[in-house]
Design a protein around this motif. Sequence first.
Motif, mmCIF file in Angstrom:
data_model
loop_
_atom_site.group_PDB
_atom_site.id
_atom_site.type_symbol
_atom_site.label_atom_id
_atom_site.label_comp_id
_atom_site.label_asym_id
_atom_site.label_seq_id
_atom_site.Cartn_x
_atom_site.Cartn_y
_atom_site.Cartn_z
ATOM 1 N N TYR A 1 32.318 38.831 52.827
ATOM 2 C CA TYR A 1 31.980 37.416 52.740
ATOM 3 C C TYR A 1 30.930 37.108 51.683
ATOM 4 N N PHE A 2 30.099 38.088 51.368
ATOM 5 C CA PHE A 2 28.974 37.828 50.475
ATOM 6 C C PHE A 2 28.982 38.793 49.289
ATOM 7 N N GLU A 3 28.621 38.250 48.146
ATOM 8 C CA GLU A 3 28.617 39.045 46.921
ATOM 9 C C GLU A 3 27.491 40.071 46.919
ATOM 10 N N ARG A 4 26.321 39.656 47.412
ATOM 11 C CA ARG A 4 25.127 40.500 47.388
ATOM 12 C C ARG A 4 24.779 41.013 48.786
ATOM 13 N N PRO A 5 24.053 42.138 48.852
ATOM 14 C CA PRO A 5 23.815 42.784 50.164
ATOM 15 C C PRO A 5 22.626 42.255 50.956
ATOM 16 N N TYR A 6 21.911 41.263 50.434
ATOM 17 C CA TYR A 6 20.672 40.858 51.098
ATOM 18 C C TYR A 6 20.789 39.487 51.752
ATOM 19 N N ASN A 7 21.830 39.296 52.513
ATOM 20 C CA ASN A 7 22.025 38.050 53.248
ATOM 21 C C ASN A 7 21.859 38.320 54.744
#
Length: 267
Positions: A160-166
Amino acid sequence: MDSTSLNNRPTDTTAPLPGLSTQIKASDTLILYRINGTYFKSIWEDAKYTVSRPIHWEKKDWITFGAVMGTASVLAVSDYPIKEFFQKHQYKAVNSFAHAVEPFGNAYSPYLIGGMYLTGVLTHNRKLEHGGLMAAKSLVLSTAIYAGIKSIIRRGRPYYFERPYNFVRPFSKDERFTSFPSGHSLTVMTFATAMAELYGKDHKWVPWVAYGLAGLTGLSRIYHNRHWSSDVLIGLSLGHFVTKSVFRRHKEMEHKKALQFKFTPLY
């Protein structure tokens, strides 16, 4: 506790135990579970033992913990490029193989554990029955700890998310934030560690196959973009730690039983 005395038990359960009376056999000190009150009580006792293990860790245990957390930190920093690498290298053959091993993390492992237990009961094989119950207990405890961690640390999935820090607040119901840790990795590593503990001493190939399968299952979750690499490492590590703790406590109980035989007068 002398770890050598716990791990080097005779394979031949009819042979006398080292250092004890020749009238005492290894089979006399075995503790084999059945589904009853004693077994269910042992789950609670194992839970307390597992949670409290870090209090009793020695230097080598802390070194291992530091190595795992250090590696997890490196992976956390590298989660995005690792994701990009796997997503840019998608191949039909690899994808088919990943789909073949991935179910060991959710469907196959619990079924195999249940099959062990039922086969043991139906064939009157007490060791197989006991092995299934030990593996099941390990899976229950590791899953409970995993569920607690996942409900608090709500990390966004790479799907769902491009980056790992969500992240979102603890106990959020948003299913997009269920990435940490990897449940598939935890389940398959729990099963793998149990198999290694039960059969690794007599069959040296079992740990290689079991742990290899666990690693491939974890990689399949990264390859299919369901987890970040650090999720997988923590899931594998947690499953291994909990299962090793369960089996260690069992060995300590058998060792204590052996000592009771040793100091019981024979008339």
